[in-house]
Design an enzyme around this catalytic site. Structure first.
Site, PDB file in Angstrom:
ATOM      1  CE  LYS A 122      39.292  43.959  33.021  1.00 56.29           C
ATOM      2  NZ  LYS A 122      40.484  43.103  33.181  1.00 56.29           N
ATOM      3  NE  ARG A 163      42.294  38.226  38.880  1.00 58.35           N
ATOM      4  CZ  ARG A 163      43.041  39.285  39.236  1.00 58.35           C
ATOM      5  NH1 ARG A 163      44.036  39.153  40.089  1.00 58.35           N
ATOM      6  NH2 ARG A 163      42.769  40.470  38.733  1.00 58.35           N
TER       7      ARG A 163
END
Ligand code: AMP
Length: 221
Positions: A13, A171
């Site tokens: 990202k 995560r």
């Protein structure tokens, strides 16, 4: 053009967001980067957020939203923006729409980076960031010119505290739990575009560019 970039940790990202920001002259807003900077600057909010981040947990919405709202007030958001790592909960997505509505702005597209679990673990374990300017490197895929030193500012390269196997597992688990409702929310608005992020950075960016050129052409029609 106002964009969101989503994807599991390690999907690329941050790297794609910077390439997109440079090409389309957008403001890049990364909540993870804001938290890391606030921690390194020893700001109370950064120290608080770090307690969650190091365990791979999400920072609570009230802290995250106030940080984002403050940031959106300061940056030249009307020139277009790319939000990276935000929203990460459905509540954040809804609140973001409220903030944007107040500013008479809207999201044009949500870029959803798609990558296998094996690839993202390999990327995260090898990731290094500059302690000073937060530029991102990888021990095999994106080496600095001099080992351990940032090409851009000469800062020391370090491993993020949450780039450990334990934190990655957590995560990834959280991502799987939280991303679907957010993607469904934007899917209903026909804003989601899946991008294959399995390949190297350049190839993934070609996919992104093709998509964004298409969106730009449609906007002009
Ligand atoms: P990132 O750099 O996007 O991978 O974010 C690093 C960490 O910062 C995440 O694992 C979370 O702990 C925290 N974080 C970043 N963005 C958010 C957000 N929108 N909501 C809650 N926590 C966040």
């Amino acid at each position: 053009m106002n964009l969101l970039i989503m994807g599991p940790p390690g999907a690329g990202k941050g790297t794609q967001a910077i390439l997109i920001k440079n090409m389309y002259n957008l403001v890049h807003i990364s909540t993870g980067e804001m938290f890391r900077k606030a921690y390194m600057d020893k700001e109370p909010l950064g120290i608080l957020a770090h307690e969650y981040i190091k365990k791979g947990e999400l920072v609570p919405d009230d802290i995250t939203l106030s940080l984002v709202e403050e940031t959106l007030k300061k940056v030249p958001i009307k020139q277009g923006f790319i939000l990276d790592g935000f929203p990460r909960t459905l509540n954040q997505a809804v609140k973001l729409d409220e903030i944007l509505e107040r500013l008479s702005l809207k999201i044009d597209a949500v870029l959803n980076l798609v990558i296998s679990y094996e690839s993202l673990v390999e990327r995260i374990i090898g990731r290094r960031i500059c302690k000073n300017c937060q530029a991102v490197y990888h021990i095999t895929r994106m080496k600095p010119k001099v080992e351990g030193i940032c090409d851009l500012c000469g800062g020391e390269l370090i491993q993020r505290k949450d780039d450990t196997y334990e934190a990655i597992t957590r995560r990834y688990e959280i991502y799987n739990q939280t991303s679907k409702p957010i993607l469904d929310y934007y899917q209903k608005k026909n804003l989601v575009y899946n991008i294959n992020s399995e390949d190297n950075i350049e190839v993934s960016f070609i996919h992104v560019q093709k998509l964004l050129e298409g969106l730009n052409d449609n906007a002009k029609k």
